[in-house]
Enzyme design. Structure first.
Site, PDB file in Angstrom:
ATOM      1  N   GLU A  35       0.858  -1.202   0.000  1.00  0.00           N
ATOM      2  CA  GLU A  35       0.000   0.000   0.000  1.00  0.00           C
ATOM      3  C   GLU A  35       0.884   1.238   0.000  1.00  0.00           C
ATOM      4  O   GLU A  35       1.814   1.345   0.783  1.00  0.00           O
ATOM      5  CB  GLU A  35      -0.922  -0.031   1.229  1.00  0.00           C
ATOM      6  CG  GLU A  35      -1.676   1.258   1.496  1.00  0.00           C
ATOM      7  CD  GLU A  35      -2.555   1.741   0.330  1.00  0.00           C
ATOM      8  OE1 GLU A  35      -3.360   0.953  -0.183  1.00  0.00           O
ATOM      9  OE2 GLU A  35      -2.399   2.917  -0.067  1.00  0.00           O
ATOM     10  N   GLU A  37      -0.207   4.461   0.441  1.00  0.00           N
ATOM     11  CA  GLU A  37      -0.670   5.656   1.149  1.00  0.00           C
ATOM     12  C   GLU A  37      -1.340   5.348   2.480  1.00  0.00           C
ATOM     13  O   GLU A  37      -0.871   5.745   3.532  1.00  0.00           O
ATOM     14  CB  GLU A  37      -1.621   6.411   0.220  1.00  0.00           C
ATOM     15  CG  GLU A  37      -1.803   7.859   0.610  1.00  0.00           C
ATOM     16  CD  GLU A  37      -2.710   8.594  -0.369  1.00  0.00           C
ATOM     17  OE1 GLU A  37      -2.997   8.059  -1.462  1.00  0.00           O
ATOM     18  OE2 GLU A  37      -3.151   9.697  -0.005  1.00  0.00           O
ATOM     19  N   CYS A  43     -12.200   4.213   0.419  1.00  0.00           N
ATOM     20  CA  CYS A  43     -13.423   3.972   1.189  1.00  0.00           C
ATOM     21  C   CYS A  43     -13.321   4.497   2.626  1.00  0.00           C
ATOM     22  O   CYS A  43     -14.127   5.297   3.075  1.00  0.00           O
ATOM     23  CB  CYS A  43     -13.708   2.470   1.171  1.00  0.00           C
ATOM     24  SG  CYS A  43     -14.977   1.966   2.304  1.00  0.00           S
ATOM     25  N   GLY A 180     -22.432  17.120 -11.561  1.00  0.00           N
ATOM     26  CA  GLY A 180     -22.599  15.659 -11.532  1.00  0.00           C
ATOM     27  C   GLY A 180     -23.513  15.254 -10.385  1.00  0.00           C
ATOM     28  O   GLY A 180     -23.337  15.702  -9.255  1.00  0.00           O
ATOM     29  N   GLY A 185     -21.790  13.255  -5.921  1.00  0.00           N
ATOM     30  CA  GLY A 185     -22.247  14.639  -6.088  1.00  0.00           C
ATOM     31  C   GLY A 185     -23.457  14.939  -5.220  1.00  0.00           C
ATOM     32  O   GLY A 185     -23.508  15.969  -4.531  1.00  0.00           O
ATOM     33  N   GLU A 187     -24.522  13.402  -2.500  1.00  0.00           N
ATOM     34  CA  GLU A 187     -24.255  13.387  -1.052  1.00  0.00           C
ATOM     35  C   GLU A 187     -23.638  14.715  -0.605  1.00  0.00           C
ATOM     36  O   GLU A 187     -24.030  15.289   0.414  1.00  0.00           O
ATOM     37  CB  GLU A 187     -23.355  12.201  -0.681  1.00  0.00           C
ATOM     38  CG  GLU A 187     -24.106  10.886  -0.747  1.00  0.00           C
ATOM     39  CD  GLU A 187     -23.294   9.689  -0.287  1.00  0.00           C
ATOM     40  OE1 GLU A 187     -22.149   9.852   0.165  1.00  0.00           O
ATOM     41  OE2 GLU A 187     -23.821   8.563  -0.385  1.00  0.00           O
ATOM     42  N   ALA A 268     -17.901  16.413  -9.509  1.00  0.00           N
ATOM     43  CA  ALA A 268     -18.158  15.000  -9.173  1.00  0.00           C
ATOM     44  C   ALA A 268     -18.618  14.309 -10.454  1.00  0.00           C
ATOM     45  O   ALA A 268     -19.750  13.847 -10.562  1.00  0.00           O
ATOM     46  CB  ALA A 268     -19.210  14.906  -8.078  1.00  0.00           C
ATOM     47  N   HIS A 443     -43.672  -5.436  13.582  1.00  0.00           N
ATOM     48  CA  HIS A 443     -44.422  -4.181  13.664  1.00  0.00           C
ATOM     49  C   HIS A 443     -44.068  -3.466  14.959  1.00  0.00           C
ATOM     50  O   HIS A 443     -43.962  -4.120  15.991  1.00  0.00           O
ATOM     51  CB  HIS A 443     -45.926  -4.470  13.646  1.00  0.00           C
ATOM     52  CG  HIS A 443     -46.754  -3.244  13.848  1.00  0.00           C
ATOM     53  ND1 HIS A 443     -46.972  -2.321  12.842  1.00  0.00           N
ATOM     54  CD2 HIS A 443     -47.410  -2.776  14.951  1.00  0.00           C
ATOM     55  CE1 HIS A 443     -47.715  -1.349  13.323  1.00  0.00           C
ATOM     56  NE2 HIS A 443     -47.995  -1.594  14.590  1.00  0.00           N
TER      57      HIS A 443
HETATM   58  C1  LIG Z   1     -16.643  10.577  -1.708  1.00  0.00           C
HETATM   59  C2  LIG Z   1     -16.883   9.104  -1.931  1.00  0.00           C
HETATM   60  C3  LIG Z   1     -17.915   8.462  -1.270  1.00  0.00           C
HETATM   61  C4  LIG Z   1     -18.126   7.105  -1.464  1.00  0.00           C
HETATM   62  N1  LIG Z   1     -19.151   6.496  -0.798  1.00  0.00           N
HETATM   63  C5  LIG Z   1     -19.361   5.177  -0.987  1.00  0.00           C
HETATM   64  C6  LIG Z   1     -20.395   4.511  -0.286  1.00  0.00           C
HETATM   65  O1  LIG Z   1     -21.125   5.112   0.509  1.00  0.00           O
HETATM   66  N2  LIG Z   1     -20.545   3.179  -0.478  1.00  0.00           N
HETATM   67  C7  LIG Z   1     -19.755   2.484  -1.357  1.00  0.00           C
HETATM   68  O2  LIG Z   1     -19.937   1.275  -1.508  1.00  0.00           O
HETATM   69  N3  LIG Z   1     -18.777   3.087  -2.044  1.00  0.00           N
HETATM   70  C8  LIG Z   1     -18.562   4.410  -1.869  1.00  0.00           C
HETATM   71  N4  LIG Z   1     -17.534   5.018  -2.534  1.00  0.00           N
HETATM   72  C9  LIG Z   1     -16.714   4.204  -3.461  1.00  0.00           C
HETATM   73  C10 LIG Z   1     -15.681   3.398  -2.686  1.00  0.00           C
HETATM   74  O3  LIG Z   1     -14.868   4.261  -1.931  1.00  0.00           O
HETATM   75  C11 LIG Z   1     -14.861   2.580  -3.661  1.00  0.00           C
HETATM   76  O4  LIG Z   1     -15.717   1.791  -4.461  1.00  0.00           O
HETATM   77  C12 LIG Z   1     -13.901   1.648  -2.929  1.00  0.00           C
HETATM   78  O5  LIG Z   1     -13.008   2.379  -2.124  1.00  0.00           O
HETATM   79  C13 LIG Z   1     -13.119   0.795  -3.929  1.00  0.00           C
HETATM   80  O6  LIG Z   1     -12.247  -0.037  -3.240  1.00  0.00           O
HETATM   81  P1  LIG Z   1     -10.893  -0.569  -3.903  1.00  0.00           P
HETATM   82  O7  LIG Z   1     -10.293  -1.479  -2.901  1.00  0.00           O
HETATM   83  O8  LIG Z   1     -11.159  -1.060  -5.265  1.00  0.00           O
HETATM   84  O9  LIG Z   1      -9.987   0.731  -4.098  1.00  0.00           O
HETATM   85  P2  LIG Z   1      -9.524   1.919  -3.105  1.00  0.00           P
HETATM   86  O10 LIG Z   1     -10.381   2.057  -1.932  1.00  0.00           O
HETATM   87  O11 LIG Z   1      -9.371   3.110  -4.008  1.00  0.00           O
HETATM   88  O12 LIG Z   1      -8.097   1.438  -2.634  1.00  0.00           O
HETATM   89  C14 LIG Z   1      -7.018   1.326  -3.502  1.00  0.00           C
HETATM   90  C15 LIG Z   1      -5.734   1.429  -2.716  1.00  0.00           C
HETATM   91  O13 LIG Z   1      -4.663   1.102  -3.566  1.00  0.00           O
HETATM   92  C16 LIG Z   1      -3.560   1.944  -3.270  1.00  0.00           C
HETATM   93  N5  LIG Z   1      -2.699   1.960  -4.453  1.00  0.00           N
HETATM   94  C17 LIG Z   1      -2.996   2.410  -5.690  1.00  0.00           C
HETATM   95  N6  LIG Z   1      -1.961   2.202  -6.522  1.00  0.00           N
HETATM   96  C18 LIG Z   1      -0.989   1.624  -5.804  1.00  0.00           C
HETATM   97  C19 LIG Z   1       0.324   1.164  -6.095  1.00  0.00           C
HETATM   98  N7  LIG Z   1       0.829   1.261  -7.325  1.00  0.00           N
HETATM   99  N8  LIG Z   1       1.043   0.620  -5.107  1.00  0.00           N
HETATM  100  C20 LIG Z   1       0.555   0.508  -3.847  1.00  0.00           C
HETATM  101  N9  LIG Z   1      -0.693   0.923  -3.516  1.00  0.00           N
HETATM  102  C21 LIG Z   1      -1.445   1.458  -4.475  1.00  0.00           C
HETATM  103  C22 LIG Z   1      -4.213   3.279  -2.966  1.00  0.00           C
HETATM  104  O14 LIG Z   1      -3.366   4.092  -2.169  1.00  0.00           O
HETATM  105  C23 LIG Z   1      -5.460   2.838  -2.208  1.00  0.00           C
HETATM  106  O15 LIG Z   1      -5.273   2.808  -0.815  1.00  0.00           O
HETATM  107  C24 LIG Z   1     -17.293   6.378  -2.346  1.00  0.00           C
HETATM  108  C25 LIG Z   1     -16.237   7.018  -3.006  1.00  0.00           C
HETATM  109  C26 LIG Z   1     -16.032   8.361  -2.802  1.00  0.00           C
HETATM  110  C27 LIG Z   1     -14.887   9.034  -3.512  1.00  0.00           C
END
Ligand SMILES: Cc1cc2nc3c(=O)[nH]c(=O)nc-3n(C[C@H](O)[C@H](O)[C@H](O)COP(=O)(O)OP(=O)(O)OC[C@H]3O[C@@H](n4cnc5c(N)ncnc54)[C@H](O)[C@@H]3O)c2cc1C
Length: 464
Positions: A35, A37, A43, A180, A185, A187, A268, A443
């Site tokens: 990871e 970051e 999420c 968007g 958007g 929320e 958004a 209920h």
């Molecule tokens: C504002 C907002 C609100 C949201 N609300 C909801 C919600 O209510 N419910 C819902 O289901 N979804 C929601 N989502 C969507 C949800 O956040 C994503 O669908 C989810 O985080 C996807 O998970 P993931 O594991 O695929 O990727 P991510 O959560 O994006 O995680 C990917 C990780 O990979 C790491 N990474 C990337 N490239 C590299 C690399 N080369 N080397 C090492 N690490 C790397 C990143 O740092 C990151 O930590 C929301 C998104 C946003 C932006």
């Protein structure tokens, strides 16, 4: 130095990656997660969780204004934006450290750094201490996605924000434009509008919340307008002119372009997958626009390389990412697995009123050639909704007339994001109208409306 070897390396510790890593470790695999970051990905840190913490503050604020309706008194109602944001960041931090703890508990090796794939089965990680070389028979890409930026509408963090800026606002917007009207958007529009920003939402499609059932979108629009939001549908922001203290948006609606001034803009307009810098092209991984192309088992076509979650395309939802993570880990461990069914994944928007749905909309069911039965039940007909002071909303169900299969469910109103799981389970069990009608709902609960909506589809509704 020889590369460190694992059974499974997961790249990205979001809800896709960390869940895949834990499930793999539970099944006896030697797992590493890389990871760059933060544990928990978008999420936990910049998405689902901190937005819900913000929205909880605006919900409580809204209820405080309604105190009189409940026989209560609340004077001098106000908010401290810094404290609201601090709480949201605190919630994110708590969960972020929880993920680190869970990974350690499951003996997953955590490597902090940026990963790339120099060759099949190889992972190179840039860490603070230099490069680290790893190898594994199975590699899961779970690198997620980031905000899409359109030319001319790029965020600057001051006047034009992405979701990240909107989660840690440098100021409270007075006149806000949200570009968007997908879940993200809407929320933010709901949050800032409730706190008093004069909010305009511009949506290029013909209606807001375009993936939802048209009837639900229409109800949401009316409700937002009642709360003072301005909604512009079939409209496109063509240009933003930034000047000190104001942004002028050129908004094309129909044949004319109108100019409107705002102090803050939230863009958004979607997300793009994090596919760059990984070496995917050289490995022969197919990338379609910004997502990795996979089959239904998340296989990329390169032996031993899988992609899950946002980087593998829509729906961009945390629970989809996690479910794919579990499926892939189990498949790698030699278990029999079932592909994730996209039309059984619920979508929730935590605006006010909330919106939730699963399966086909009425229009999609008709387009797919089904003869359908549709049930509707309004919140105003439900005792618990009245007692809660939440009479606004509806639960709609769509059935296949021939088989009685529940094809889709669509909800708007208080707590529907908690209710939708009932229909998710129903669809997973291939429930028919008969099972749902036989089930005894407690209920007084909002869930009784889920029963009544089914009864309505079969002309047996009681309370309307
Ligand atoms: C504002 C907002 C609100 C949201 N609300 C909801 C919600 O209510 N419910 C819902 O289901 N979804 C929601 N989502 C969507 C949800 O956040 C994503 O669908 C989810 O985080 C996807 O998970 P993931 O594991 O695929 O990727 P991510 O959560 O994006 O995680 C990917 C990780 O990979 C790491 N990474 C990337 N490239 C590299 C690399 N080369 N080397 C090492 N690490 C790397 C990143 O740092 C990151 O930590 C929301 C998104 C946003 C932006």
């Amino acid at each position: 130095m020889a590369a460190k070897s694992f059974d499974l390396i997961v790249i990205g510790a979001g809800p896709g990656g960390y869940v895949a890593a834990i499930r793999g470790a539970q099944l006896g695999l030697n797992v590493a997660v890389v990871e760059r970051e933060h544990m928990g990905g978008i999420c936990l840190n910049w998405g689902c969780i901190p937005t819900k913490a913000l929205l909880r503050s605006s919900e409580v604020f809204h209820l405080m204004h309604r105190a009189g309706e409940f026989g209560l008194k609340a004077d001098k109602i106000g908010y401290d934006l810094e404290a609201v944001v601090k709480r949201s960041r605190g919630v994110a931090k708590q969960l972020n450290s929880g993920v680190g703890h869970l990974l350690k508990k499951n003996k997953v090796t955590i490597i902090m750094g940026e990963a790339s794939l120099p060759a099949k089965g190889k992972v190179s990680v840039k860490t603070d201490k230099g490069a680290e070389e790893l190898e594994a028979k199975h590699i899961v890409l779970a690198t997620g996605a980031r905000a899409r930026e359109l030319p001319g509408l790029e965020a600057d963090g001051e006047q034009v924000w992405t979701y990240k800026h909107a989660l840690m606002p440098p100021h409270m917007p007075k006149k806000l434009l949200v570009i968007g009207s997908g879940a993200i958007g809407i929320e933010f529009a709901s949050f800032y509008n409730t706190l008093g920003a004069e909010t305009t939402v511009v949506e290029v499609m013909e209606r807001i919340l375009p993936v939802e059932d048209a009837e639900i979108s229409g109800m949401a629009k009316k409700s937002f307008q009642k709360q003072g939001m301005k909604i512009m549908e079939k409209a496109m922001v063509k240009q933003l002119d930034r000047a000190k203290g104001k942004v002028t948006a050129h908004i094309e609606a129909g044949s004319k372009v109108e100019k409107h001034d705002f102090d803050t803009v939230i863009s958004a307009v979607g997300i793009v997958g994090n596919t760059e810098g990984l070496g995917l092209e050289d490995l022969g991984v197919k990338v379609d626009r910004t997502h990795v192309v996979t089959d239904e088992y998340c296989r990329t076509g390169v032996e031993g390389l899988y992609a899950i979650g946002d980087v593998a395309g829509a729906p961009w939802l945390a629970h989809k990412a996690s479910h794919e993570g579990v499926m892939v880990a189990e498949m790698i461990a030699g278990q029999t697995v079932h592909p994730v069914k996209p039309d059984s994944i619920a979508g929730c928007t935590y605006c006010q009123p909330q919106v939730a749905s699963v399966g086909l909309t009425e229009a999609q069911a008709k387009e797919a050639g089904y003869r359908i039965r549709v049930g509707r039940f309004p919140f105003i007909g439900n005792g618990k909704a009245i007692a809660l002071g939440e009479p606004e909303g509806m639960i709609k169900t769509v059935f296949d007339e021939k088989t009685g299969e529940l094809l889709g469910a669509h909800m708007i109103g208080a707590e529907v994001t908690e209710l939708i799981q009932g229909y998710v389970v129903g669809r997973q069990l291939e429930t028919t109208e008969e099972d749902l009608m036989q089930a005894v709902f407690p209920h007084p609960t909002l869930s009784e409306m889920m029963h009544e909506s089914v009864l309505d589809a079969y002309d047996r509704v009681i309370h309307i």
